[in-house]
Scaffold this active site. Structure first.
Site, PDB file in Angstrom:
ATOM      1  CG  HIS A  10     -19.393  18.015  11.862  1.00 53.35           C
ATOM      2  ND1 HIS A  10     -18.790  18.407  10.686  1.00 53.35           N
ATOM      3  CD2 HIS A  10     -18.852  16.803  12.161  1.00 53.35           C
ATOM      4  CE1 HIS A  10     -17.944  17.485  10.288  1.00 53.35           C
ATOM      5  NE2 HIS A  10     -17.947  16.497  11.170  1.00 53.35           N
TER       6      HIS A  10
ATOM      7  CB  CYS B 122     -15.110  21.684  11.352  1.00 49.32           C
ATOM      8  SG  CYS B 122     -16.332  20.398  11.027  1.00 49.32           S
TER       9      CYS B 122
END
Length: 298
Positions: free
Chosen positions: A102, A100
């Site tokens: 972010h 991921c």
């Protein structure tokens, strides 16, 4: 973990968490206190154990009433890799992801400020986060007192898994997609191929169409990963604005993953570039999410 004195009596699980966001995208961090925690000799083994034995914790963290449809979380765990400063398991509403972007950006700042990484140094500090897809190096600005917001990272090797794949998508007929990997597999296509526009169409329509593409690709295309078949699954679909030719002009996309969660993360950009064949050593692409966040990919 002892309960804080200001909490009412509670016999269930109590965890201290830190909520952060990256350009508006949420991340709920669990630094510790989960006992017993995910067990196993490797990070992927701990990921399997959490899914099998501790999935109630995931639901407790990200589902309502404590979370929401788009909540994302990271549970910090030990890493077996000698060069890693910490390990992270990524959680979302449907299950567990392997990478991921972010979350890595937020974890870089959190780990540095919390003293979980190396001694901070100016102008930036390198911090290795062991993700399920492999080690990812975050470069976190440091001003001598605290971390800065312009975090960047080097992810695992990305590659185009397949290009110009014809998929029969219910309600849309035969659609051509590219499939790329950058820590997770995504299908990529111009939203116009589905009769939509990423800037003007309703979010619900974009999410529903992308989710339909994801399910169609899962049924009709077999994925393989060179390192582990545990990583060989389609995580979602990215709808683009069709500006596929490389330029300095920002592009807009929406990344729909898991149980129809909408996002736009750093991971998607490098994968998209590779899937389109624009591979150079000095590549910069600007992308904006529907909420207006601007991210760059090098």
């Amino acid at each position: 973990m002892a309960e804080p004195g200001w909490l009412p009596p509670h016999a269930g699980l109590v965890l201290r968490v830190v909520d952060m966001h990256t350009g508006g995208e949420p991340l709920r961090i669990v630094p510790g206190g989960l006992e017993p925690g995910p067990a196993g000799p490797t990070l992927l083994a701990r990921r399997r154990h959490m899914g099998a034995e501790l999935d109630h914790v995931r639901r407790w963290l990200v589902h309502e009433p404590r979370g929401h449809r788009d909540m994302y979380a990271a549970v910090l765990v030990p890493s077996e890799l000698p060069g890693a400063h910490l390990g992270a398991l990524f959680l979302h509403g449907q299950g567990y992801s392997t990478m991921c972007g972010h979350a890595v950006l937020a974890l870089g700042r959190f780990a540095l400020d919390a003293g979980l990484g190396p001694a901070p140094r100016r102008p930036e500090t390198e911090l290795v986060i062991h993700c399920p897809c492999g080690p990812v190096t975050a470069f976190v600005p440091w001003d001598g007192r605290r971390s800065g917001s312009r975090v960047r990272f080097h992810s695992v090797p990305a590659f185009a898994a397949a290009t110009d794949v014809i998929v029969d998508v219910p309600g849309h007929g035969k659609v051509v997609v590219d499939i790329g990997y950058g820590g997770a597999f995504y299908a990529f296509l111009n939203a116009e191929r589905l009769g939509l526009d990423v800037c003007s169409s309703k979010m619900k329509d974009l999410v529903n169409a992308a989710s339909t593409v994801t399910e169609a690709v899962k049924r009709q295309f077999k994925l393989h990963h060179p390192d582990s078949e545990e990583l060989a699954f389609l995580y979602g679909t990215i709808l683009t604005d069709g500006k596929d030719a490389f330029s300095d002009e920002p592009t807009t996309n929406i990344c729909v993953f898991a149980d129809a969660q909408g996002s736009q993360t750093q991971i998607t950009m490098r994968t998209k570039i590779l899937a389109q064949g624009h591979i150079t050593e000095t590549l910069l692409e600007l992308e904006t999410a529907l909420l207006g966040s601007l991210m760059t990919s090098f």
